[in-house]
Design a protein around this motif. Structure first.
Motif, PDB file in Angstrom:
ATOM      1  N   LEU A 262       8.618  -0.961  -3.182  1.00  0.00           N
ATOM      2  CA  LEU A 262       8.733  -2.169  -2.390  1.00  0.00           C
ATOM      3  C   LEU A 262       9.273  -3.286  -3.281  1.00  0.00           C
ATOM      4  CD1 LEU A 262       5.346  -2.077  -0.462  1.00  0.00           C
ATOM      5  CD2 LEU A 262       7.602  -1.458   0.394  1.00  0.00           C
ATOM      6  N   GLU A 263       9.973  -4.229  -2.687  1.00  0.00           N
ATOM      7  CA  GLU A 263      10.541  -5.332  -3.453  1.00  0.00           C
ATOM      8  C   GLU A 263       9.438  -6.058  -4.232  1.00  0.00           C
ATOM      9  OE1 GLU A 263      13.361  -9.242  -2.724  1.00  0.00           O
ATOM     10  OE2 GLU A 263      12.944  -7.881  -1.080  1.00  0.00           O
ATOM     11  N   GLY A 264       9.682  -6.234  -5.532  1.00  0.00           N
ATOM     12  CA  GLY A 264       8.739  -6.932  -6.390  1.00  0.00           C
ATOM     13  C   GLY A 264       7.522  -6.122  -6.796  1.00  0.00           C
ATOM     14  N   ARG A 265       7.484  -4.838  -6.475  1.00  0.00           N
ATOM     15  CA  ARG A 265       6.340  -3.982  -6.786  1.00  0.00           C
ATOM     16  C   ARG A 265       6.772  -2.835  -7.673  1.00  0.00           C
ATOM     17  NH1 ARG A 265       2.408  -4.995  -2.628  1.00  0.00           N
ATOM     18  NH2 ARG A 265       0.969  -3.905  -3.980  1.00  0.00           N
ATOM     19  N   SER A 266       5.797  -2.116  -8.207  1.00  0.00           N
ATOM     20  CA  SER A 266       6.081  -0.953  -9.042  1.00  0.00           C
ATOM     21  C   SER A 266       6.441   0.244  -8.172  1.00  0.00           C
ATOM     22  CB  SER A 266       4.850  -0.579  -9.873  1.00  0.00           C
ATOM     23  OG  SER A 266       4.528  -1.616 -10.751  1.00  0.00           O
ATOM     24  N   ARG A 267       7.238   1.147  -8.728  1.00  0.00           N
ATOM     25  CA  ARG A 267       7.591   2.381  -8.035  1.00  0.00           C
ATOM     26  C   ARG A 267       6.353   3.272  -7.934  1.00  0.00           C
ATOM     27  NH1 ARG A 267      12.070   5.785 -10.906  1.00  0.00           N
ATOM     28  NH2 ARG A 267      10.420   5.770 -12.430  1.00  0.00           N
ATOM     29  N   MET A 268       6.229   3.995  -6.804  1.00  0.00           N
ATOM     30  CA  MET A 268       5.108   4.913  -6.643  1.00  0.00           C
ATOM     31  C   MET A 268       5.532   6.094  -5.781  1.00  0.00           C
ATOM     32  SD  MET A 268       2.741   2.528  -4.131  1.00  0.00           S
ATOM     33  CE  MET A 268       1.321   3.539  -4.329  1.00  0.00           C
ATOM     34  N   ASP A 269       4.705   7.151  -5.789  1.00  0.00           N
ATOM     35  CA  ASP A 269       5.063   8.313  -4.983  1.00  0.00           C
ATOM     36  C   ASP A 269       5.003   7.930  -3.512  1.00  0.00           C
ATOM     37  OD1 ASP A 269       2.426   9.722  -3.729  1.00  0.00           O
ATOM     38  OD2 ASP A 269       1.964   8.709  -5.620  1.00  0.00           O
ATOM     39  N   ALA A 270       5.846   8.573  -2.718  1.00  0.00           N
ATOM     40  CA  ALA A 270       5.983   8.221  -1.313  1.00  0.00           C
ATOM     41  C   ALA A 270       4.665   8.361  -0.554  1.00  0.00           C
ATOM     42  CB  ALA A 270       7.071   9.072  -0.661  1.00  0.00           C
ATOM     43  N   ALA A 271       3.930   9.434  -0.798  1.00  0.00           N
ATOM     44  CA  ALA A 271       2.679   9.656  -0.066  1.00  0.00           C
ATOM     45  C   ALA A 271       1.698   8.509  -0.299  1.00  0.00           C
ATOM     46  CB  ALA A 271       2.052  10.983  -0.479  1.00  0.00           C
ATOM     47  N   GLY A 272       1.578   8.053  -1.534  1.00  0.00           N
ATOM     48  CA  GLY A 272       0.677   6.949  -1.852  1.00  0.00           C
ATOM     49  C   GLY A 272       1.103   5.656  -1.182  1.00  0.00           C
ATOM     50  N   LEU A 273       2.384   5.366  -1.231  1.00  0.00           N
ATOM     51  CA  LEU A 273       2.875   4.143  -0.608  1.00  0.00           C
ATOM     52  C   LEU A 273       2.686   4.199   0.908  1.00  0.00           C
ATOM     53  CD1 LEU A 273       5.764   1.950  -1.471  1.00  0.00           C
ATOM     54  CD2 LEU A 273       5.670   2.787   0.843  1.00  0.00           C
ATOM     55  N   LEU A 274       2.965   5.352   1.509  1.00  0.00           N
ATOM     56  CA  LEU A 274       2.867   5.472   2.967  1.00  0.00           C
ATOM     57  C   LEU A 274       1.434   5.399   3.477  1.00  0.00           C
ATOM     58  CD1 LEU A 274       5.603   8.184   3.439  1.00  0.00           C
ATOM     59  CD2 LEU A 274       5.729   5.788   4.176  1.00  0.00           C
ATOM     60  N   ARG A 275       0.455   5.728   2.632  1.00  0.00           N
ATOM     61  CA  ARG A 275      -0.950   5.586   3.048  1.00  0.00           C
ATOM     62  C   ARG A 275      -1.269   4.115   3.311  1.00  0.00           C
ATOM     63  NH1 ARG A 275      -1.814   9.921  -0.364  1.00  0.00           N
ATOM     64  NH2 ARG A 275      -2.205   8.643  -2.196  1.00  0.00           N
ATOM     65  N   GLY A 276      -0.734   3.227   2.501  1.00  0.00           N
ATOM     66  CA  GLY A 276      -1.018   1.796   2.658  1.00  0.00           C
ATOM     67  C   GLY A 276       0.019   1.034   3.458  1.00  0.00           C
ATOM     68  N   HIS A 277       1.208   1.602   3.586  1.00  0.00           N
ATOM     69  CA  HIS A 277       2.314   0.951   4.298  1.00  0.00           C
ATOM     70  C   HIS A 277       3.027   1.984   5.165  1.00  0.00           C
ATOM     71  CE1 HIS A 277       2.033  -2.665   1.798  1.00  0.00           C
ATOM     72  NE2 HIS A 277       1.835  -1.845   0.796  1.00  0.00           N
ATOM     73  N   PRO A 278       2.434   2.367   6.297  1.00  0.00           N
ATOM     74  CA  PRO A 278       3.073   3.383   7.134  1.00  0.00           C
ATOM     75  C   PRO A 278       4.457   2.926   7.602  1.00  0.00           C
ATOM     76  CG  PRO A 278       0.951   2.700   8.058  1.00  0.00           C
ATOM     77  CD  PRO A 278       1.197   1.877   6.853  1.00  0.00           C
ATOM     78  N   ILE A 279       5.396   3.853   7.635  1.00  0.00           N
ATOM     79  CA  ILE A 279       6.747   3.584   8.121  1.00  0.00           C
ATOM     80  C   ILE A 279       6.992   4.572   9.262  1.00  0.00           C
ATOM     81  CG2 ILE A 279       9.194   3.486   7.549  1.00  0.00           C
ATOM     82  CD1 ILE A 279       8.363   3.027   4.624  1.00  0.00           C
ATOM     83  N   PRO A 280       6.995   4.091  10.503  1.00  0.00           N
ATOM     84  CA  PRO A 280       7.128   5.013  11.635  1.00  0.00           C
ATOM     85  C   PRO A 280       8.537   5.580  11.775  1.00  0.00           C
ATOM     86  CG  PRO A 280       6.960   2.742  12.413  1.00  0.00           C
ATOM     87  CD  PRO A 280       6.786   2.713  10.928  1.00  0.00           C
ATOM     88  N   PRO A 281       8.652   6.783  12.345  1.00  0.00           N
ATOM     89  CA  PRO A 281       9.963   7.347  12.630  1.00  0.00           C
ATOM     90  C   PRO A 281      10.779   6.376  13.483  1.00  0.00           C
ATOM     91  CG  PRO A 281       8.272   9.002  12.942  1.00  0.00           C
ATOM     92  CD  PRO A 281       7.571   7.702  12.735  1.00  0.00           C
ATOM     93  N   GLY A 282      12.088   6.337  13.211  1.00  0.00           N
ATOM     94  CA  GLY A 282      12.972   5.441  13.936  1.00  0.00           C
ATOM     95  C   GLY A 282      13.222   4.127  13.236  1.00  0.00           C
ATOM     96  N   THR A 283      12.411   3.819  12.208  1.00  0.00           N
ATOM     97  CA  THR A 283      12.591   2.587  11.444  1.00  0.00           C
ATOM     98  C   THR A 283      13.906   2.637  10.688  1.00  0.00           C
ATOM     99  OG1 THR A 283      10.205   2.313  11.172  1.00  0.00           O
ATOM    100  CG2 THR A 283      11.612   1.157   9.589  1.00  0.00           C
ATOM    101  N   ARG A 284      14.665   1.556  10.716  1.00  0.00           N
ATOM    102  CA  ARG A 284      15.901   1.451   9.929  1.00  0.00           C
ATOM    103  C   ARG A 284      15.550   0.749   8.629  1.00  0.00           C
ATOM    104  NH1 ARG A 284      20.899   1.374  12.697  1.00  0.00           N
ATOM    105  NH2 ARG A 284      21.707   1.539  10.588  1.00  0.00           N
ATOM    106  N   LEU A 285      15.865   1.382   7.502  1.00  0.00           N
ATOM    107  CA  LEU A 285      15.559   0.821   6.194  1.00  0.00           C
ATOM    108  C   LEU A 285      16.637  -0.172   5.759  1.00  0.00           C
ATOM    109  CD1 LEU A 285      14.415   4.043   4.315  1.00  0.00           C
ATOM    110  CD2 LEU A 285      13.009   2.355   5.496  1.00  0.00           C
ATOM    111  N   GLY A 286      16.266  -1.065   4.861  1.00  0.00           N
ATOM    112  CA  GLY A 286      17.219  -2.019   4.314  1.00  0.00           C
ATOM    113  C   GLY A 286      17.044  -3.398   4.906  1.00  0.00           C
ATOM    114  N   LYS A 287      17.816  -4.301   4.375  1.00  0.00           N
ATOM    115  CA  LYS A 287      17.751  -5.700   4.833  1.00  0.00           C
ATOM    116  C   LYS A 287      18.718  -5.912   5.967  1.00  0.00           C
ATOM    117  CE  LYS A 287      16.315  -7.612   0.458  1.00  0.00           C
ATOM    118  NZ  LYS A 287      16.534  -8.621  -0.557  1.00  0.00           N
TER     119      LYS A 287
END
Length: 70
Positions: free
Chosen positions: A44-69
């Motif tokens: 995440l912007e301004g945060r440390s890199r982490m494994d996807a599973a760990g990040l998704l536990r705290g920040h779910p990203i639903p299917p259909g979401t478009r990534l980027g700004k």
């Protein structure tokens, strides 16, 4: 780490989240113009890199979401 797999036979706009993986196949699957990327680490912007599973536990990203700004 980055794993590239062939397109799963769907018409998805690039940078669209397809799914958040599973215990057997972790990672965020994202459509590209040429197939599907499985993102195993995210940052995440301004945060440390982490494994996807760990990040998704705290920040779910639903299917259909478009990534980027914007």
């Amino acid at each position: 780490p980055l794993e590239v797999e062939p397109s799963g036979g769907g018409d998805f706009a690039p940078v669209t989240v397809l799914d958040a993986g599973s215990p057997l196949e972790p990672g965020l699957r994202v459509a590209t113009g040429d197939g599907v990327l499985r993102l195993l680490q995210l940052q995440l912007e301004g945060r440390s890199r982490m494994d996807a599973a760990g990040l998704l536990r705290g920040h779910p990203i639903p299917p259909g979401t478009r990534l980027g700004k914007g």
